[in-house]
Design a protein around this motif. Structure first.
Motif, PDB file in Angstrom:
ATOM      1  N   PRO A   1       0.798  -1.241   0.000  1.00  0.00           N
ATOM      2  CA  PRO A   1       0.000   0.000   0.000  1.00  0.00           C
ATOM      3  C   PRO A   1       0.828   1.286   0.000  1.00  0.00           C
ATOM      4  CG  PRO A   1      -0.881  -1.564   1.581  1.00  0.00           C
ATOM      5  CD  PRO A   1       0.389  -2.142   1.066  1.00  0.00           C
ATOM      6  N   SER A   2       1.936   1.301   0.713  1.00  0.00           N
ATOM      7  CA  SER A   2       2.746   2.535   0.752  1.00  0.00           C
ATOM      8  C   SER A   2       3.322   2.854  -0.625  1.00  0.00           C
ATOM      9  CB  SER A   2       3.874   2.388   1.774  1.00  0.00           C
ATOM     10  OG  SER A   2       4.730   1.317   1.405  1.00  0.00           O
ATOM     11  N   VAL A   3       3.750   1.836  -1.348  1.00  0.00           N
ATOM     12  CA  VAL A   3       4.285   2.038  -2.696  1.00  0.00           C
ATOM     13  C   VAL A   3       3.162   2.422  -3.655  1.00  0.00           C
ATOM     14  CG1 VAL A   3       5.525   0.935  -4.599  1.00  0.00           C
ATOM     15  CG2 VAL A   3       6.172   0.433  -2.243  1.00  0.00           C
ATOM     16  N   ALA A   4       1.985   1.838  -3.459  1.00  0.00           N
ATOM     17  CA  ALA A   4       0.843   2.156  -4.327  1.00  0.00           C
ATOM     18  C   ALA A   4       0.481   3.637  -4.241  1.00  0.00           C
ATOM     19  CB  ALA A   4      -0.351   1.289  -3.946  1.00  0.00           C
ATOM     20  N   GLU A   5       0.524   4.192  -3.040  1.00  0.00           N
ATOM     21  CA  GLU A   5       0.219   5.617  -2.881  1.00  0.00           C
ATOM     22  C   GLU A   5       1.237   6.475  -3.624  1.00  0.00           C
ATOM     23  OE1 GLU A   5       0.096   6.351   1.284  1.00  0.00           O
ATOM     24  OE2 GLU A   5      -1.652   5.061   1.603  1.00  0.00           O
ATOM     25  N   ARG A   6       2.493   6.094  -3.539  1.00  0.00           N
ATOM     26  CA  ARG A   6       3.538   6.871  -4.209  1.00  0.00           C
ATOM     27  C   ARG A   6       3.405   6.785  -5.728  1.00  0.00           C
ATOM     28  NH1 ARG A   6       9.082   5.401  -1.276  1.00  0.00           N
ATOM     29  NH2 ARG A   6       9.856   6.955  -2.743  1.00  0.00           N
ATOM     30  N   ILE A   7       3.081   5.605  -6.244  1.00  0.00           N
ATOM     31  CA  ILE A   7       2.890   5.454  -7.692  1.00  0.00           C
ATOM     32  C   ILE A   7       1.661   6.234  -8.138  1.00  0.00           C
ATOM     33  CG2 ILE A   7       2.333   3.805  -9.516  1.00  0.00           C
ATOM     34  CD1 ILE A   7       4.064   1.780  -8.045  1.00  0.00           C
ATOM     35  N   ASP A   8       0.607   6.202  -7.330  1.00  0.00           N
ATOM     36  CA  ASP A   8      -0.606   6.953  -7.655  1.00  0.00           C
ATOM     37  C   ASP A   8      -0.312   8.449  -7.714  1.00  0.00           C
ATOM     38  OD1 ASP A   8      -3.334   7.175  -8.266  1.00  0.00           O
ATOM     39  OD2 ASP A   8      -3.810   7.612  -6.160  1.00  0.00           O
ATOM     40  N   ARG A   9       0.455   8.954  -6.768  1.00  0.00           N
ATOM     41  CA  ARG A   9       0.822  10.377  -6.788  1.00  0.00           C
ATOM     42  C   ARG A   9       1.662  10.701  -8.009  1.00  0.00           C
ATOM     43  NH1 ARG A   9       2.295  10.378  -0.882  1.00  0.00           N
ATOM     44  NH2 ARG A   9       4.257   9.669  -1.755  1.00  0.00           N
ATOM     45  N   LEU A  10       2.555   9.772  -8.376  1.00  0.00           N
ATOM     46  CA  LEU A  10       3.431   9.996  -9.531  1.00  0.00           C
ATOM     47  C   LEU A  10       2.636  10.032 -10.835  1.00  0.00           C
ATOM     48  CD1 LEU A  10       6.377  10.219 -10.554  1.00  0.00           C
ATOM     49  CD2 LEU A  10       6.349   7.737 -10.766  1.00  0.00           C
ATOM     50  N   LEU A  11       1.631   9.161 -10.949  1.00  0.00           N
ATOM     51  CA  LEU A  11       0.850   9.085 -12.182  1.00  0.00           C
ATOM     52  C   LEU A  11      -0.265  10.132 -12.259  1.00  0.00           C
ATOM     53  CD1 LEU A  11       0.551   5.225 -12.573  1.00  0.00           C
ATOM     54  CD2 LEU A  11       2.112   6.784 -13.747  1.00  0.00           C
ATOM     55  N   SER A  12      -0.671  10.660 -11.116  1.00  0.00           N
ATOM     56  CA  SER A  12      -1.731  11.677 -11.135  1.00  0.00           C
ATOM     57  C   SER A  12      -1.150  13.002 -11.610  1.00  0.00           C
ATOM     58  CB  SER A  12      -2.347  11.833  -9.746  1.00  0.00           C
ATOM     59  OG  SER A  12      -1.398  12.410  -8.869  1.00  0.00           O
ATOM     60  N   GLU A  13      -2.006  13.906 -11.884  1.00  0.00           N
ATOM     61  CA  GLU A  13      -1.562  15.198 -12.390  1.00  0.00           C
ATOM     62  C   GLU A  13      -1.145  16.142 -11.278  1.00  0.00           C
ATOM     63  OE1 GLU A  13      -4.089  16.914 -15.313  1.00  0.00           O
ATOM     64  OE2 GLU A  13      -4.465  14.993 -16.247  1.00  0.00           O
TER      65      GLU A  13
END
Length: 177
Positions: free
Chosen positions: A29-41
């Motif tokens: 989950p911690s990595v998922a949040e970081r990837i989500d932030r990276l892919l979001s605008e």
């Protein structure tokens, strides 16, 4: 609606169109949040700007890098093939890939999996899929199998069956046991 073509004509040769290459990346989950932030605008921090995935020589283990953090990775076989679909008009689905493997990112302290195959599928109903959904070999007594085989060979040659018990029913049928 026109479906995309897999082959196209170019000059005198047929060239295969580029097929999509897909994989499943399962992350904590911690990595998922970081990837989500990276892919979001939304603006993300400078340290999360880089992503890298590399494998060792064995092809089954490797390292996933996001920012300055390194996470161990394992390539796992799924218990069954997962189909991936795409839509162009929110109505019709087009199959784009069959996915049979998953890249599992683990926390640095987690142990490496013992098996090459991931026991569970991607969804809760696929938990222990191989154990629950595929037929097991029946437990057969080898002596019984040999006796039945011998009796069948005797019947085929026209001889009688040894130690046969005849069960008669009320109808005209009888069973030889």
């Amino acid at each position: 609606m026109q479906l995309p073509r897999l082959f196209f004509f170019s000059g005198n040769k047929f060239n295969r169109a580029l097929m999509e290459e897909q994989f499943i990346l399962r992350v904590p989950p911690s990595v998922a949040e970081r990837i989500d932030r990276l892919l979001s605008e939304n603006e993300s921090s400078e340290e999360d700007k880089s992503l890298d995935l590399s494998f060792c020589e064995d092809g089954r283990s490797g390292t996933f890098v996001i920012g300055n953090d390194h996470f161990p990775v394992s390539l796992m076989d799924l218990p069954c093939v997962v189909e991936s679909f795409k839509t162009y008009d929110d109505c019709a689905l087009v199959k784009t890939a069959d996915i049979g493997q998953m890249i599992m990112v683990r926390e640095p302290g987690d142990s490496t999996p013992d098996a090459v195959e991931y026991r569970h599928g991607l969804t809760p109903p696929m938990r222990d899929a191989r154990k629950r959904r595929f037929r097991r070999e029946p437990d057969l007594n080898p002596e019984l199998v040999q006796r039945v085989e011998k009796d069948l060979l005797n019947i085929m040659t026209g001889a009688t069956v040894e130690n046969a018990d005849i069960l008669k029913f009320k109808s005209n049928f009888s069973i030889v046991v």
